[in-house]
Design a protein around this motif. Structure first.
Motif, PDB file in Angstrom:
ATOM      1  N   UNK A  94       0.551  -1.275  -0.031  1.00  0.00           N
ATOM      2  CA  UNK A  94      -0.153  -0.027   0.051  1.00  0.00           C
ATOM      3  C   UNK A  94       1.022   1.874   0.375  1.00  0.00           C
ATOM      4  N   UNK A  95       0.518   2.595  -0.418  1.00  0.00           N
ATOM      5  CA  UNK A  95       1.126   3.497  -0.856  1.00  0.00           C
ATOM      6  C   UNK A  95       0.860   3.698   1.027  1.00  0.00           C
ATOM      7  N   UNK A  96       2.213   4.890   1.175  1.00  0.00           N
ATOM      8  CA  UNK A  96       3.268   5.026   0.617  1.00  0.00           C
ATOM      9  C   UNK A  96       3.899   4.245   0.883  1.00  0.00           C
ATOM     10  N   UNK A  97       4.401   3.585  -0.468  1.00  0.00           N
ATOM     11  CA  UNK A  97       5.833   2.803  -0.345  1.00  0.00           C
ATOM     12  C   UNK A  97       7.183   3.664  -0.976  1.00  0.00           C
ATOM     13  N   UNK A  98       7.570   1.913  -0.908  1.00  0.00           N
ATOM     14  CA  UNK A  98       9.620   2.383  -1.186  1.00  0.00           C
ATOM     15  C   UNK A  98       9.830   0.931  -2.006  1.00  0.00           C
ATOM     16  N   UNK A  99      10.494   1.520  -3.217  1.00  0.00           N
ATOM     17  CA  UNK A  99      11.242   0.522  -4.139  1.00  0.00           C
ATOM     18  C   UNK A  99      12.605   0.833  -4.087  1.00  0.00           C
ATOM     19  N   UNK A 100      13.620   0.073  -4.834  1.00  0.00           N
ATOM     20  CA  UNK A 100      14.744   0.287  -5.140  1.00  0.00           C
ATOM     21  C   UNK A 100      15.435  -0.052  -6.045  1.00  0.00           C
ATOM     22  N   UNK A 101      15.932   0.463  -6.823  1.00  0.00           N
ATOM     23  CA  UNK A 101      16.897  -0.629  -8.387  1.00  0.00           C
ATOM     24  C   UNK A 101      18.206  -0.220  -8.019  1.00  0.00           C
ATOM     25  N   UNK A 102      19.337  -1.294  -8.032  1.00  0.00           N
ATOM     26  CA  UNK A 102      20.306  -1.458  -7.935  1.00  0.00           C
ATOM     27  C   UNK A 102      20.798  -1.145  -9.598  1.00  0.00           C
ATOM     28  N   UNK A 103      21.950  -0.201  -8.792  1.00  0.00           N
ATOM     29  CA  UNK A 103      23.611  -0.934 -10.339  1.00  0.00           C
ATOM     30  C   UNK A 103      24.667  -1.303 -10.043  1.00  0.00           C
ATOM     31  N   UNK A 104      25.176  -2.547 -10.318  1.00  0.00           N
ATOM     32  CA  UNK A 104      26.177  -2.858 -10.306  1.00  0.00           C
ATOM     33  C   UNK A 104      27.717  -2.615 -11.440  1.00  0.00           C
ATOM     34  N   UNK A 105      28.668  -2.278 -10.936  1.00  0.00           N
ATOM     35  CA  UNK A 105      29.396  -1.705 -12.086  1.00  0.00           C
ATOM     36  C   UNK A 105      30.334  -2.870 -12.315  1.00  0.00           C
ATOM     37  N   UNK A 106      30.698  -3.132 -13.247  1.00  0.00           N
ATOM     38  CA  UNK A 106      32.007  -3.864 -13.660  1.00  0.00           C
ATOM     39  C   UNK A 106      33.482  -3.828 -13.203  1.00  0.00           C
ATOM     40  N   UNK A 107      33.457  -3.035 -12.758  1.00  0.00           N
ATOM     41  CA  UNK A 107      35.101  -1.945 -12.385  1.00  0.00           C
ATOM     42  C   UNK A 107      34.252  -1.021 -11.934  1.00  0.00           C
ATOM     43  N   UNK A 108      35.287  -0.996 -10.277  1.00  0.00           N
ATOM     44  CA  UNK A 108      34.470   0.388 -10.269  1.00  0.00           C
ATOM     45  C   UNK A 108      34.222   2.134 -10.641  1.00  0.00           C
ATOM     46  N   UNK A 109      33.438   3.160 -10.454  1.00  0.00           N
ATOM     47  CA  UNK A 109      33.577   4.451 -11.059  1.00  0.00           C
ATOM     48  C   UNK A 109      34.289   5.435 -10.407  1.00  0.00           C
ATOM     49  N   UNK A 110      34.690   6.343 -10.889  1.00  0.00           N
ATOM     50  CA  UNK A 110      34.304   7.959 -10.175  1.00  0.00           C
ATOM     51  C   UNK A 110      33.470   8.899 -10.501  1.00  0.00           C
ATOM     52  N   UNK A 111      32.333   8.680 -10.024  1.00  0.00           N
ATOM     53  CA  UNK A 111      31.019   9.263 -10.752  1.00  0.00           C
ATOM     54  C   UNK A 111      30.874  10.675 -10.764  1.00  0.00           C
ATOM     55  N   UNK A 112      31.203  11.022 -11.953  1.00  0.00           N
ATOM     56  CA  UNK A 112      30.663  12.437 -11.839  1.00  0.00           C
ATOM     57  C   UNK A 112      29.152  13.562 -11.527  1.00  0.00           C
ATOM     58  N   UNK A 113      28.285  12.404 -12.866  1.00  0.00           N
ATOM     59  CA  UNK A 113      27.107  13.298 -12.221  1.00  0.00           C
ATOM     60  C   UNK A 113      26.159  12.019 -12.575  1.00  0.00           C
ATOM     61  N   UNK A 114      24.752  12.437 -12.440  1.00  0.00           N
ATOM     62  CA  UNK A 114      24.311  10.837 -13.560  1.00  0.00           C
ATOM     63  C   UNK A 114      22.649  11.497 -14.018  1.00  0.00           C
ATOM     64  N   UNK A 115      22.155  11.094 -14.506  1.00  0.00           N
ATOM     65  CA  UNK A 115      21.263  11.451 -15.606  1.00  0.00           C
ATOM     66  C   UNK A 115      19.940   9.863 -15.695  1.00  0.00           C
ATOM     67  N   UNK A 116      19.023  10.900 -15.410  1.00  0.00           N
ATOM     68  CA  UNK A 116      17.418  10.398 -15.729  1.00  0.00           C
ATOM     69  C   UNK A 116      16.316  10.725 -15.787  1.00  0.00           C
ATOM     70  N   UNK A 117      15.855   9.588 -16.258  1.00  0.00           N
ATOM     71  CA  UNK A 117      13.810  10.011 -16.961  1.00  0.00           C
ATOM     72  C   UNK A 117      13.019  10.155 -15.418  1.00  0.00           C
ATOM     73  N   UNK A 118      12.852  10.699 -14.576  1.00  0.00           N
ATOM     74  CA  UNK A 118      11.640  10.182 -13.116  1.00  0.00           C
ATOM     75  C   UNK A 118      10.274  10.434 -14.253  1.00  0.00           C
ATOM     76  N   UNK A 119       9.948   8.879 -13.821  1.00  0.00           N
ATOM     77  CA  UNK A 119       8.668   8.416 -13.928  1.00  0.00           C
ATOM     78  C   UNK A 119       7.771   7.811 -12.976  1.00  0.00           C
ATOM     79  N   UNK A 120       7.051   8.867 -12.280  1.00  0.00           N
ATOM     80  CA  UNK A 120       6.218   9.356 -11.457  1.00  0.00           C
ATOM     81  C   UNK A 120       7.201   8.637  -9.841  1.00  0.00           C
ATOM     82  N   UNK A 121       8.131   9.672  -9.965  1.00  0.00           N
ATOM     83  CA  UNK A 121       8.618   9.215  -8.182  1.00  0.00           C
ATOM     84  C   UNK A 121       8.604  10.449  -7.833  1.00  0.00           C
ATOM     85  N   UNK A 122       8.327  10.415  -6.189  1.00  0.00           N
ATOM     86  CA  UNK A 122       8.754  11.915  -5.356  1.00  0.00           C
ATOM     87  C   UNK A 122       9.418  12.275  -4.905  1.00  0.00           C
TER      88      UNK A 122
END
Length: 171
Positions: free
Chosen positions: A6-34
């Motif tokens: 039931x709402x409110x609900x929480x989900x997670x998406x996980x991203x794993x990298x084959x080799x570790x990265x030095x993250x500068x920024x990330x981009x995405x299109x939201x799909x109804x996440x508050x």
């Protein structure tokens, strides 16, 4: 993974990298996440594997009950992460997604892309590209030259690339 039916609900998406990265920024299109919380996988000082929060409850929708900005694109720079983020290498990220409104049946992140710091110096990267792409210059003829002369100049500038592809066995 859905934690609550039931709402409110929480989900997670996980991203794993084959080799570790030095993250500068990330981009995405939201799909109804508050809201979004981002955690990185790390090993703490005692050797324990933990998920450390680096961005907490970052607002993606102005109002989670209205869809005005529900599918907006977002850019999150590493400078927006909290003080626990030391800029180190990242092996995996978890994106915890919150949607308090009962109006939306599904929600998530779409077209997620992580951008990293280049390991090559600028001069090394330029030299590597010089081997692949020819140095394209403006035609040396005056601006009022014929179209045929301009096309010939472009074709001439493509010859080194064509030779390189032929040497590598490309069709």
């Amino acid at each position: 993974k859905v934690w609550q039916q039931k709402r409110p609900s929480i989900i997670y998406q996980q991203v794993s990298f084959t080799t570790p990265i030095e993250l500068r920024f990330l981009c995405f299109r939201n799909y109804y996440c508050g809201y979004i919380t981002i955690k990185r996988f790390m090993v703490d000082g005692t050797g324990k594997k933990v998920w450390q929060t680096i961005l907490n409850r970052h607002q993606l929708m102005k109002d989670p009950h209205f869809e005005d900005d529900a599918q907006a694109r977002h850019v999150i720079e590493s400078s927006q992460f909290n003080s626990k983020f030391d800029g180190g290498l990242i092996k995996a990220l978890r994106f915890y997604l919150y949607q308090p409104s009962p109006s939306w049946r599904s929600f998530g992140l779409r077209q997620l892309t992580c951008y990293t710091v280049s390991r090559k110096g600028r001069s090394e990267a330029k030299r590597a590209n010089d081997d692949v792409l020819p140095d394209i210059r403006r035609p040396s003829s005056p601006p009022d030259s014929s179209l045929q002369d301009a096309i010939a100049e472009v074709l001439k500038s493509c010859e080194p690339m064509h030779r390189m592809l032929s040497d590598r066995g490309a069709p």
